[in-house]
Design a protein around this motif. Structure first.
Motif, PDB file in Angstrom:
ATOM      1  N   LEU A  76       0.821  -1.248  -0.006  1.00 38.63           N
ATOM      2  CA  LEU A  76       0.004  -0.120   0.048  1.00 38.63           C
ATOM      3  C   LEU A  76       0.945   1.190   0.172  1.00 38.63           C
ATOM      4  O   LEU A  76       0.334   2.352  -0.092  1.00 38.63           O
ATOM      5  N   GLY A  77       2.203   1.069  -0.004  1.00 35.55           N
ATOM      6  CA  GLY A  77       3.070   2.274   0.130  1.00 35.55           C
ATOM      7  C   GLY A  77       2.659   3.442  -0.908  1.00 35.55           C
ATOM      8  O   GLY A  77       2.691   4.465  -0.488  1.00 35.55           O
ATOM      9  N   GLN A  78       2.605   2.817  -1.975  1.00 34.00           N
ATOM     10  CA  GLN A  78       2.449   3.978  -3.348  1.00 34.00           C
ATOM     11  C   GLN A  78       1.142   4.715  -2.916  1.00 34.00           C
ATOM     12  O   GLN A  78       1.150   5.881  -3.186  1.00 34.00           O
ATOM     13  N   LEU A  79      -0.031   3.986  -2.669  1.00 32.13           N
ATOM     14  CA  LEU A  79      -1.292   4.574  -2.239  1.00 32.13           C
ATOM     15  C   LEU A  79      -1.187   5.424  -1.244  1.00 32.13           C
ATOM     16  O   LEU A  79      -1.595   6.474  -1.186  1.00 32.13           O
ATOM     17  N   THR A 124      -8.105   9.886  -0.707  1.00 33.95           N
ATOM     18  CA  THR A 124      -8.462   8.757   0.100  1.00 33.95           C
ATOM     19  C   THR A 124      -8.501   7.337  -0.599  1.00 33.95           C
ATOM     20  O   THR A 124      -9.478   6.601  -0.489  1.00 33.95           O
ATOM     21  N   MET A 125      -7.376   7.206  -1.303  1.00 39.70           N
ATOM     22  CA  MET A 125      -7.457   5.911  -2.300  1.00 39.70           C
ATOM     23  C   MET A 125      -7.273   4.624  -1.191  1.00 39.70           C
ATOM     24  O   MET A 125      -7.765   3.541  -1.415  1.00 39.70           O
ATOM     25  N   VAL A 126      -6.533   4.675  -0.373  1.00 38.28           N
ATOM     26  CA  VAL A 126      -6.458   3.377   0.669  1.00 38.28           C
ATOM     27  C   VAL A 126      -7.495   3.210   1.422  1.00 38.28           C
ATOM     28  O   VAL A 126      -8.233   2.000   1.390  1.00 38.28           O
ATOM     29  N   GLU A 127      -8.351   4.394   1.870  1.00 38.69           N
ATOM     30  CA  GLU A 127      -9.726   4.029   2.646  1.00 38.69           C
ATOM     31  C   GLU A 127     -10.644   3.627   1.465  1.00 38.69           C
ATOM     32  O   GLU A 127     -11.436   2.655   1.798  1.00 38.69           O
ATOM     33  N   THR A 128     -10.660   4.046   0.289  1.00 41.49           N
ATOM     34  CA  THR A 128     -11.707   3.672  -0.862  1.00 41.49           C
ATOM     35  C   THR A 128     -11.606   2.019  -0.928  1.00 41.49           C
ATOM     36  O   THR A 128     -12.342   1.334  -1.049  1.00 41.49           O
ATOM     37  N   THR A 143     -17.822   7.246  -9.953  1.00 41.77           N
ATOM     38  CA  THR A 143     -16.499   8.061  -9.282  1.00 41.77           C
ATOM     39  C   THR A 143     -15.929   7.061  -8.703  1.00 41.77           C
ATOM     40  O   THR A 143     -14.537   6.531  -8.592  1.00 41.77           O
ATOM     41  N   LEU A 144     -16.528   5.887  -7.912  1.00 46.80           N
ATOM     42  CA  LEU A 144     -15.823   4.720  -7.421  1.00 46.80           C
ATOM     43  C   LEU A 144     -14.910   4.111  -8.640  1.00 46.80           C
ATOM     44  O   LEU A 144     -13.733   3.578  -8.165  1.00 46.80           O
ATOM     45  N   ARG A 145     -15.701   3.693  -9.692  1.00 45.31           N
ATOM     46  CA  ARG A 145     -14.921   2.984 -10.679  1.00 45.31           C
ATOM     47  C   ARG A 145     -13.725   3.837 -11.166  1.00 45.31           C
ATOM     48  O   ARG A 145     -12.647   3.194 -11.267  1.00 45.31           O
ATOM     49  N   TYR A 146     -13.870   5.220 -10.925  1.00 46.62           N
ATOM     50  CA  TYR A 146     -12.689   6.014 -11.451  1.00 46.62           C
ATOM     51  C   TYR A 146     -11.509   5.645 -10.463  1.00 46.62           C
ATOM     52  O   TYR A 146     -10.373   5.699 -10.776  1.00 46.62           O
ATOM     53  N   ARG A 147     -11.895   5.713  -9.187  1.00 43.54           N
ATOM     54  CA  ARG A 147     -11.000   5.651  -8.337  1.00 43.54           C
ATOM     55  C   ARG A 147     -10.171   4.393  -8.296  1.00 43.54           C
ATOM     56  O   ARG A 147      -9.111   3.989  -7.882  1.00 43.54           O
ATOM     57  N   LEU A 148     -11.031   3.116  -8.353  1.00 39.01           N
ATOM     58  CA  LEU A 148     -10.538   1.653  -8.469  1.00 39.01           C
ATOM     59  C   LEU A 148      -9.559   1.760  -9.457  1.00 39.01           C
ATOM     60  O   LEU A 148      -8.378   1.051  -9.497  1.00 39.01           O
ATOM     61  N   GLN A 149      -9.689   2.180 -10.862  1.00 41.92           N
ATOM     62  CA  GLN A 149      -8.617   2.417 -11.553  1.00 41.92           C
ATOM     63  C   GLN A 149      -7.685   3.302 -11.517  1.00 41.92           C
ATOM     64  O   GLN A 149      -6.471   2.622 -11.738  1.00 41.92           O
ATOM     65  N   ARG A 150      -7.821   4.276 -10.793  1.00 46.05           N
ATOM     66  CA  ARG A 150      -6.631   4.960 -10.503  1.00 46.05           C
ATOM     67  C   ARG A 150      -5.647   4.078  -9.540  1.00 46.05           C
ATOM     68  O   ARG A 150      -4.447   4.310  -9.366  1.00 46.05           O
ATOM     69  N   ARG A 169      -5.296   1.147  -9.198  1.00 45.07           N
ATOM     70  CA  ARG A 169      -4.743  -0.008 -10.060  1.00 45.07           C
ATOM     71  C   ARG A 169      -3.221   0.416 -10.838  1.00 45.07           C
ATOM     72  O   ARG A 169      -2.283   0.036 -11.001  1.00 45.07           O
ATOM     73  N   ASP A 170      -3.577   1.908 -11.209  1.00 47.59           N
ATOM     74  CA  ASP A 170      -2.456   2.635 -12.000  1.00 47.59           C
ATOM     75  C   ASP A 170      -1.450   3.003 -11.279  1.00 47.59           C
ATOM     76  O   ASP A 170      -0.268   2.834 -11.341  1.00 47.59           O
ATOM     77  N   ILE A 171      -1.982   3.468  -9.947  1.00 43.76           N
ATOM     78  CA  ILE A 171      -0.817   4.102  -9.034  1.00 43.76           C
ATOM     79  C   ILE A 171      -0.084   2.763  -8.273  1.00 43.76           C
ATOM     80  O   ILE A 171       1.233   2.833  -8.247  1.00 43.76           O
ATOM     81  N   SER A 172      -0.589   1.704  -7.717  1.00 43.74           N
ATOM     82  CA  SER A 172      -0.027   0.607  -7.145  1.00 43.74           C
ATOM     83  C   SER A 172       0.445  -0.242  -8.063  1.00 43.74           C
ATOM     84  O   SER A 172       1.427  -1.158  -7.680  1.00 43.74           O
ATOM     85  N   GLY A 173       0.180  -0.415  -9.327  1.00 46.45           N
ATOM     86  CA  GLY A 173       0.624  -1.530 -10.150  1.00 46.45           C
ATOM     87  C   GLY A 173      -0.004  -2.874  -9.850  1.00 46.45           C
ATOM     88  O   GLY A 173       0.579  -4.035 -10.557  1.00 46.45           O
ATOM     89  N   ASN A 174      -0.794  -2.782  -8.996  1.00 48.45           N
ATOM     90  CA  ASN A 174      -1.610  -4.286  -8.722  1.00 48.45           C
ATOM     91  C   ASN A 174      -2.931  -4.470  -9.441  1.00 48.45           C
ATOM     92  O   ASN A 174      -3.499  -3.581  -9.779  1.00 48.45           O
ATOM     93  N   ASP A 175      -3.168  -5.679  -9.569  1.00 48.28           N
ATOM     94  CA  ASP A 175      -4.386  -6.000 -10.494  1.00 48.28           C
ATOM     95  C   ASP A 175      -5.287  -6.637  -9.451  1.00 48.28           C
ATOM     96  O   ASP A 175      -5.076  -7.649  -8.750  1.00 48.28           O
TER      97      ASP A 175
END
Length: 582
Positions: free
Chosen positions: A501-504, A514-518, A542-549, A551-557
């Motif tokens: 979770l470090g990158q988030l 609030t990416m980690v909280e989401t 908005t939730l879909r957008y955050r979940l995609q972000r 994925r992009d930020i953490s590099g995890n699927d």
């Protein structure tokens, strides 16, 4: 000359056919395949009658058509380990063909030549290995019969090269033997003059004493013995592994020792007072204080050894015994110092003295280190196994300190081990693959070594309990097991959360987001979009957008089962144990 010989063979056989026809009823015309075989037989005589390898290759290239609709694009001979192009190679595609042949690394393979739909590089192999290559092309795809003829042609050429190589080696060995005999004669004449004054024995003793004082080691002893006797001299360790060889005829590769036969040989020689002849070798043991440290031998296939040879061998063995005893003493002291330092580092010691002691034994403790725990199911963890691990580590280039525990050997390595290199080296040393290796994460300080040792033990334990229990496991690749296994602590939990979770967390801190909280709410509601969005007070899109972000930020699927599990555990630890938002 050889080409004309083959030419004459062909014409001689052609002239004989009309005579056969006049003596009896007319025979049917020779079939094409029979004619090709007849030409190959004639060519074979010419090939085997040629003593020069380059001439054999030239003859094969000139007469490749005897095997079918083929053309010889290029030929190569192996000289001193390198493939040397033949003088008749074409220049048009020489670079591409030569590069392709070297890529094949001794195997047969296809070769592409413009205008030629079919091309092969065919290795010319003999009992001694690869002799060269013949690159053959055809304007049409050869039939099965034509390929068979070509294979016969290649085997004949390779066999002829094997004979030529063997003959050349015999000539070279004969020349070397003559040179050595001449050199021995000169040396013996020199020694005769010394014998007149001091006696042969005193001269040999003085020479060996000078060798021992020179610090040249085992090689200096065998070199002096070879000069005195004119015979190849060698040293093996007590297990039969070659340490040094001086003189011609060294086997390459040197035969792997048979331990049972080696023990039998040692017992046979130990029962005698002096050197013992076994097959083509005159053997004496190197055993200061009764302990066998190695074997000194002369290769005497022609049984030329006389009393002077035996005397020189005895003095050389005495000189070598002093050298090996000194090396053994140094090795034991160095090993003891290494083990004491390693034991203290694993238990925990002050940094200043650790650096000073490491420098004294020639080990750089300032770089990042990895703790490696090694366990082999069929080996008792004693000094012998510890030495085996040390040899394997050195063989793969690992600089390390070594010690042992009751059930495993420990290496403090100056670099991260390769995933398989150490395991494979130990499998070869022990003769079995039933072994397990655990590797810690990187250690950047002396104080951190005890903790990293625990990581290596946990990686070892994790490997033992996995489906594939033999092999190498790295602690930093264990994932969830790192926080579920025994010995985990808050620091390990923090490291696990930071990894996943470090990158988030950093993103949230920089952007007041609030990416980690989401992500945590998303897992709390079992991945239900509507319930997650409602709990966060945001729209579904908005939730879909955050979940995609995320994925992009953490590099995890989130669709990957392994990633999803680790992320879910990490968010739980972040929230419950590390004080994340409720």
């Amino acid at each position: 000359m050889v080409g004309s010989r083959a030419h004459s063979l062909y014409h001689h056989s052609a002239r004989r056919r009309p005579e056969v026809a006049r003596r009896g009823p007319r025979r049917p015309a020779r079939a094409p395949a029979d004619h090709a075989l007849h030409e190959l037989v004639a060519l074979s005589r010419a090939l085997f009658g040629t003593p020069d390898e380059a001439e054999i290759l030239r003859l094969a290239m000139d007469h490749i058509a005897a095997a079918g609709p083929y053309s010889a694009e290029a030929g190569y001979l192996k000289v001193d380990g390198d493939l040397v192009p033949g003088p008749r190679n074409g220049q048009t595609h020489a670079l591409a063909v030569s590069r392709r042949v070297r890529e094949l690394a001794g195997q047969d393979g296809n070769v592409s030549v413009p205008g030629r739909p079919w091309g092969r590089a065919l290795g010319l192999r003999g009992p001694g290995g690869l002799h060269g290559y013949l690159v053959v092309t055809s304007r049409s795809r050869p039939t099965k019969a034509e390929r068979s003829l070509l294979a016969t042609f290649v085997r004949q050429t390779a066999a002829a090269l094997s004979v030529a190589f063997a003959q050349r080696r015999r000539r070279e060995d004969a020349l070397e033997l003559r040179r050595l005999r001449d050199e021995r004669t000169v040396l013996q004449r020199q020694l005769i003059s010394v014998v007149a004054e001091l006696g042969y024995e005193r001269a040999v003793h003085a020479l060996m004493a000078d060798v021992a004082a020179s610090g040249g080691g085992e090689e200096a002893v065998t070199r002096a013995l070879h000069r005195l006797t004119g015979l190849p001299a060698l040293v093996e360790d007590r297990f039969g592994r070659l340490r040094t060889w001086t003189g011609p005829g060294r086997p390459d590769p040197y035969p792997e020792p048979d331990l049972s036969r080696q023990d039998e040989m040692l017992q046979t020689v130990a029962r005698e007072a002096g050197p013992v002849r076994i097959k083509d070798r005159l053997i004496t043991l190197v055993r200061p204080h009764g302990e066998i440290l190695g074997v000194l031998a002369l290769v005497d296939a022609q049984e030329e050894a006389d009393e002077h040879t035996v005397l020189a061998l005895g003095h050389a063995a005495t000189s070598l015994a002093l050298e090996l005893a000194h090396l053994r003493s140094l090795a034991e002291v160095e090993l003891r110092l290494h083990r004491e330092l390693a034991d203290d580092l694993l238990a925990g010691t002050d940094e200043t003295s650790a650096y000073a002691r490491a420098e004294a034994v020639g080990h750089d403790l300032h770089r990042s280190h990895y703790i490696v725990a090694v366990q082999w199911s069929n080996r008792v963890v004693d000094d012998s196994f510890a030495q085996t691990v040390g040899r394997a580590a050195s063989a793969v280039g690992m600089r390390s300190l070594l010690t042992r525990r009751s059930d495993h050997v420990v290496l403090i390595a100056g670099e991260r081990p390769h995933a398989r290199a150490l395991y494979e080296a130990l499998a070869r040393e022990t003769g079995t693959r039933c072994g397990t290796i655990g590797v810690s994460g990187p250690c950047d300080s002396v104080d951190d070594i005890p903790h990293r040792y625990q990581e290596a033990q946990r990686a070892l334990e994790a490997r033992h309990h996995s489906r594939e229990r033999y092999g190498t496991s790295f602690f930093d690749e264990l994932g969830l097991y790192r926080i579920l296994g025994p010995g985990s602590d808050r620091r390990e939990l923090e490291t696990f959360v930071q990894e996943w979770l470090g990158q988030l967390i950093d993103y949230d801190s920089r952007h007041h987001a609030t990416m980690v909280e989401t992500l945590s709410r998303y897992f709390d509601f079992g991945g239900n979009y509507d319930e997650t969005a409602e709990s966060l007070g945001i729209h579904r899109s908005t939730l879909r957008y955050r979940l995609q972000r995320i994925r992009d930020i953490s590099g995890n699927d989130l669709a990957n089962v392994e990633d999803r599990l680790n992320l879910q555990v990490a968010t739980r630890v972040w929230k419950i144990m590390l004080g994340g938002p409720d």
